[in-house]
Design a protein around this motif. Structure first.
Motif, short mmCIF file in Angstrom:
data_model
loop_
_atom_site.label_atom_id
_atom_site.label_comp_id
_atom_site.label_asym_id
_atom_site.label_seq_id
_atom_site.Cartn_x
_atom_site.Cartn_y
_atom_site.Cartn_z
N ALA A 48 0.54 -1.71 -0.46
CA ALA A 48 0.11 0.28 -0.33
C ALA A 48 1.14 0.92 0.22
N GLN A 71 -5.86 1.07 1.36
CA GLN A 71 -5.23 -0.29 1.96
C GLN A 71 -4.34 0.48 2.97
N ARG A 72 -4.06 1.09 2.98
CA ARG A 72 -2.56 1.53 3.68
C ARG A 72 -3.70 1.44 5.32
N GLY A 101 -4.64 3.09 -3.08
CA GLY A 101 -3.54 2.91 -2.31
C GLY A 101 -3.30 3.20 -0.35
N ARG A 102 -4.56 3.99 -0.48
CA ARG A 102 -4.64 4.66 0.74
C ARG A 102 -5.24 5.05 1.56
N THR A 158 0.71 2.34 -7.54
CA THR A 158 -1.42 2.29 -7.78
C THR A 158 -1.37 2.85 -8.90
#
Length: 452
Positions: free
Chosen positions: A90, A119-120, A116-117, A95
């Motif tokens: 992530a 997911q993190r 991505g953010r 991404t």
């Protein structure tokens, strides 16, 4: 030729308080409210293109829907079932070239969902919770597998095998596990020692033993691993670097970018790291960007990143290139190194780099004859890495472009031996792809070891 400045490589170019601020997290974490608002932008597509674009095939709509519903643990489970290194991916996945590139919101609003953010957000919440472990091991199978390399491919392979009830011993040359996640990424991407926190979370499933400071450098070692274990996975990455092959490459101040990044990542006090006043980074990939930006953050006055082809050929993503420019790095194209020029004040030091202008002629890169000199007291080489291990050819592995040839599931030409990550031929050299290699190899091993 005469270069005007004496070499100036020294630590402490900044005030002590500046280092923590400069090397802080490059992408601030989403708040809970921000995450919910962003999650609600998702259309939860059926047969979602983002999930297909992800090399580990995370069910993106499912994990995002769970964030919108406030179920962060469930969201993290959906991610980590597909990608056990989902927290690091992530942070470092391109991404913008993968899942977010095909997001339907791109065509509707010109801005993808921040996959991505999100997911993190979910994975970090799980790892910081009171009960971060969501996996349990199956009953022991009695099988023992060896893994060479504790990078993303090796760790993903070991974790998948351990969940299935196998015992795994992971051998690695470094004192810490993680591979490039620990030694090869810019520190502003992996703050707060996240790489090691993720390793410890992964090991907590049980059944995995780490053996450090062990390097595979003989056919006898390879034979012993094949003899003493039921299967073997090779995930040693690309330990060697390509050289420029130009005069002056051994001058003081010239070093591999990967070594610079590794030293920086392991430094306890960034103010003690020496950096030049004028830095030239040769290369066009993510490693070149990470080295160039961090040189600037350490206080280098001028940082030039130089690539021999045009911007469209750079392996660093457009976002990475823009990040470098935002941080004051100047990117030059169509220049190939011809010589590292000694410094006029002290010829043992680098004083600059002479480049030759390039152009494309009938699909081939050729020199125009024009030469350009850039002053530099530090030069970082970031022109790619290589496996460079002669024992693989000696052991009769089929190689392709200097890397290990495998089938789709990672099976090598040698029975009982699989390979994945950067050392495997035909890949993208991405962390997320290395994770998928490790997973697929583990499943193939399991199928072979448990078949009647």
């Amino acid at each position: 030729m005469s270069l005007s400045l004496a070499p100036d490589i020294r630590p402490g170019r900044l005030d002590a308080s500046d280092y923590a601020q400069r090397f802080a997290d490059a992408t601030p974490r989403l708040t809970r409210a921000q995450a919910v608002l962003e999650a609600e932008r998702c259309l939860y597509c059926f047969d979602a293109p983002c999930a297909t674009a992800c090399p580990t095939h995370i069910d993106v709509p499912s994990f995002i829907k769970r964030i919108a519903d406030g179920n962060l643990r469930g969201s993290a489970s959906a991610i980590l079932e597909a990608n056990p290194l989902g927290g690091m991916c992530a942070r470092v996945c391109p991404t913008e070239n993968l899942c977010e590139a095909v997001c339907v919101r791109n065509t509707q609003e010109g801005k993808p969902v921040s996959i991505g953010r999100l997911q993190r957000h979910a994975v970090d919440a799980l790892m910081e919770s009171a009960q971060p472990q969501i996996f349990t091991r199956a009953a022991p199978t009695g099988k023992k597998i060896s893994v060479v390399g504790a990078g993303p491919a090796g760790l993903a392979c070991a974790h998948t095998l351990a969940k299935l009830g196998h015992s795994v011993v992971v051998f690695d040359a470094k004192p810490k596990a993680g591979g490039l996640n620990e030694y090869g990424l810019a520190s502003y991407k992996t703050t707060n020692n996240f790489a090691q926190a993720e390793v410890q979370w992964l090991l907590a499933v049980g059944g995995i033993e780490l053996r450090h400071s062990w390097r595979l450098d003989s056919v006898a070692q390879l034979d012993a691993l094949r003899r003493d274990y039921d299967a073997l996975f090779l995930g040693m990455g690309l330990p060697n670097t390509h050289q420029l092959g130009v005069p002056g490459e051994k001058l003081y101040g010239v070093q591999d970018a990967v070594d610079f990044i590794a030293t920086l990542r392991q430094a306890e006090d960034l103010s003690m790291l020496p950096i030049g006043r004028q830095v030239v980074v040769i290369g066009g990939g993510m490693t070149a960007v990470d080295a160039a930006v961090q040189a600037k953050l350490l206080g280098a006055q001028d940082v030039q990143m130089v690539y021999r082809r045009g911007p469209e050929a750079m392996s660093a993503s457009k976002a990475e290139q823009e990040w470098a420019q935002t941080n004051g790095v100047v990117i030059h194209h169509w220049l190939a190194p011809d010589e590292i020029v000694p410094n006029s004040f002290d010829p043992q030091y680098a004083g600059g780099v002479r480049f030759v202008r390039q152009k494309m002629v009938n699909g081939k890169l050729v020199a125009t004859g024009e030469k350009v000199v850039m002053e530099a007291d530090m030069v970082f080489k970031a022109i790619g890495q290589t496996l460079g291990n002669p024992l693989l050819a000696q052991a009769d592995f089929v190689l392709q472009g200097g890397r290990i040839a495998t089938d789709a599931n990672g099976q090598t030409s040698q029975r009982g031996v699989w390979a994945g990550g950067d050392c495997r031929a035909g890949g993208l050299d991405l962390t997320v792809e290395a994770v998928q290699h490790g997973k697929l190899s583990a499943m193939a091993m399991h199928a072979q070891l448990t078949s009647v």
